[in-house]
Design a protein around this motif. Structure first.
Motif: not given
Length: 506
Positions: A90-91, A93, A102, A259-260, A265, A268-269
């Motif tokens: 889940n993301y 921004h 995280l 993850y913020y 995305m 980060a993924k």
């Protein structure tokens, strides 16, 4: 300040700190010369709610610009994907700065596995086969990172926060900690001592005794979430190797990742996929221990003895299971009836009749869809006013005064709060998690806002009659046995005195 010298401070002290002082001594024990003042008769005042001062009249004329409410759209505000391992990702921004958080979220807590929950709490104190605990802290600090754990009743989490540029190095360190943490008996013994110290503090804290201990007893009985804990013997005899193994096993449980941060995305993924270790077959969490909510009966009184001059009371009543339709009405009810200096409860009990130093009431919604709404009413009063205070709060809980102007003010206050309550940043995702636990898939505040704007006094009256009036209320009371009149208390039911051991189960 840089120019001030030691000589300047000495000169200042000599000038102002002379013989011009008073000494007050506090002696322990009973004062044989104290005089007891007879309780004066209190004449209730007339609450002139229909009258306002010239200042209030002029203040109301001042215009304030309304804010546009901002509600969440979970589908747009949260991006969802799956890692190559199949774990949900889940993301949200971060458009404000170059930091990130995280989080690994596990649907496992104390109610599922007390040892696992204990291991989560123990984890930050430990080192690994490569670093001591102190060296890990230094490594995190050097990277501009922090590492946190949370162990709840039904959910636990491990999170890493800090500078975005350190995400990848931080993940390597986090994964190393989880996989290679080593037990430390000395650290565990210190950890247990801290737990036992907190337990001693809890037993000295009257708010914990009343608000958590006695209220939990009224809602659940002897076996409750509040009393579900390890005994001192169990804590001291715990195998630290087993706790370390519990931490290592985290990689084998089903979980999700949030993850913020400021990275896109996909980027980060990829970093999470590269470093996050999991077993091929993830174990599902078993069912938690259940604590059924009991039916509360009128006349139940739970009492705890505490060395205090005052007495404090909480009335507790159970309503229906979670119902989102009740939320907007509870917002206005809490403003109008029970919360703040302008509420009905505060004005009637404290301002008009001087029966309490504090009083409020609240209709509270549960966090889980299968749990119930509850009504709470609190009064903090003098022990010799206990009977009158109970009588008055019970009267109000069955006969709500209706004041149109006060209702309109409460309604406006609820609207303003909804308009200004903008949920941003990582809180967007946590709001989604909270909604899921209630069986919702959208931001219910939009519904609340629409209903509150059209609400009338008749709607509040119907809510009161259906969900507050006529309920069976249990009484939770804390005070000194030497000051509380049990004959007066007994007029409202059967008093059950509970020891601290019965309340806390330790």
């Amino acid at each position: 300040m840089k120019s001030i010298t030691k000589a300047d401070l000495v000169k200042f002290a000599n000038r102002f700190y002379g013989e011009n002082y008073v000494v007050a001594y506090k002696h322990i024990g009973e004062d044989p010369n104290r005089h007891k003042v007879e309780k004066p008769k209190i004449t209730p005042i007339v609450v002139n709610r229909d009258v306002e001062s010239e200042f209030v009249t002029e203040f109301k004329k001042m215009e304030s610009s309304a804010m546009t409410p901002k509600f969440l759209d979970f589908e747009k505000d949260i991006s969802k994907a799956k890692l190559s391992s199949g774990i949900p990702f889940n993301y949200v921004h971060n458009k404000y700065n170059n930091t990130f958080t995280l989080t690994y979220i596990y649907d496992i807590g104390t109610f599922h596995d007390k040892e696992m929950a204990l291991a989560f709490q123990y984890l930050p104190l430990l080192g690994t086969d490569k670093y001591t605990a102190e060296e890990l802290q230094k490594e995190m600090y050097a990277l501009g990172l922090s590492f946190n754990v949370s162990a709840g009743d039904k959910r636990s989490s491990v999170s890493l926060s800090g500078l975005e540029e350190s995400l990848e190095e931080g993940m390597k360190l986090l994964e190393h900690i989880i996989s290679s943490v080593e037990p430390d008996q000395q650290k565990y013994d210190e950890f247990v001592n801290d737990i036992l110290k907190k337990r001693m503090d809890n037993k000295r804290n009257k708010r914990t005794i009343l608000f958590r201990g006695l209220v939990s007893r009224a809602k659940f009985g002897e076996n409750s979430p509040f009393t579900y804990n390890f005994s001192e013997i169990e804590l001291k005899s715990m195998d630290v190797n087993k706790l370390a193994s519990k931490v290592h096993s985290m990689t084998g449980y089903d979980h999700r990742v949030f993850y913020y941060g400021s990275k896109e995305m996909d980027e980060a993924k990829k970093i999470v996929e590269k470093h996050h270790r999991t077993e091929e077959q993830l174990a599902q969490v078993g069912d938690p221990v259940e604590f059924p909510e009991r039916d509360i009966n009128e006349g139940e009184i739970y009492f705890a003895d505490y060395d205090m001059v005052q007495a404090e009371i909480i009335l507790v009543a159970k309503d229906e299971k979670f119902n989102k339709e009740l939320l907007p009405y509870s917002l206005v009810f809490n403003e109008y009836f029970g919360s703040g200096l302008s509420s009905i409860v505060f004005q009637e009990i404290r301002e008009q009749k001087a029966l309490a130093y504090s009083a409020y009431s609240v209709f509270r919604a549960p966090e889980e869809k299968d749990d119930s709404h509850y009504i709470y009413a609190y009064v903090g009063t003098q022990a010799d006013k206990l009977g009158d205070a109970i009588k008055e709060i019970k009267r109000l809980l069955n006969d709500m005064p209706e004041v149109e102007e006060q209702f309109q003010g409460s309604k406006e206050s609820a609207i303003k709060k909804l308009e200004t309550d903008w949920i941003t940043k990582a809180s967007i995702y946590w709001s989604f998690e909270s909604a899921k636990r209630r069986g919702l898939d959208y931001d219910v505040r939009k519904d609340n806002y629409d209903v509150v704007k059209g609400m009338e006094m008749e709607d509040l009256r119907n809510f009161f009659n259906d969900h507050i009036k006529g309920k069976d209320y249990a009484l939770c009371v804390i005070g000194s046995k030497d000051n509380v009149d049990f004959d007066v208390l007994g007029e409202y039911g059967t008093v059950k005195e509970l020891s601290l051991e019965e309340i806390f189960n330790y």
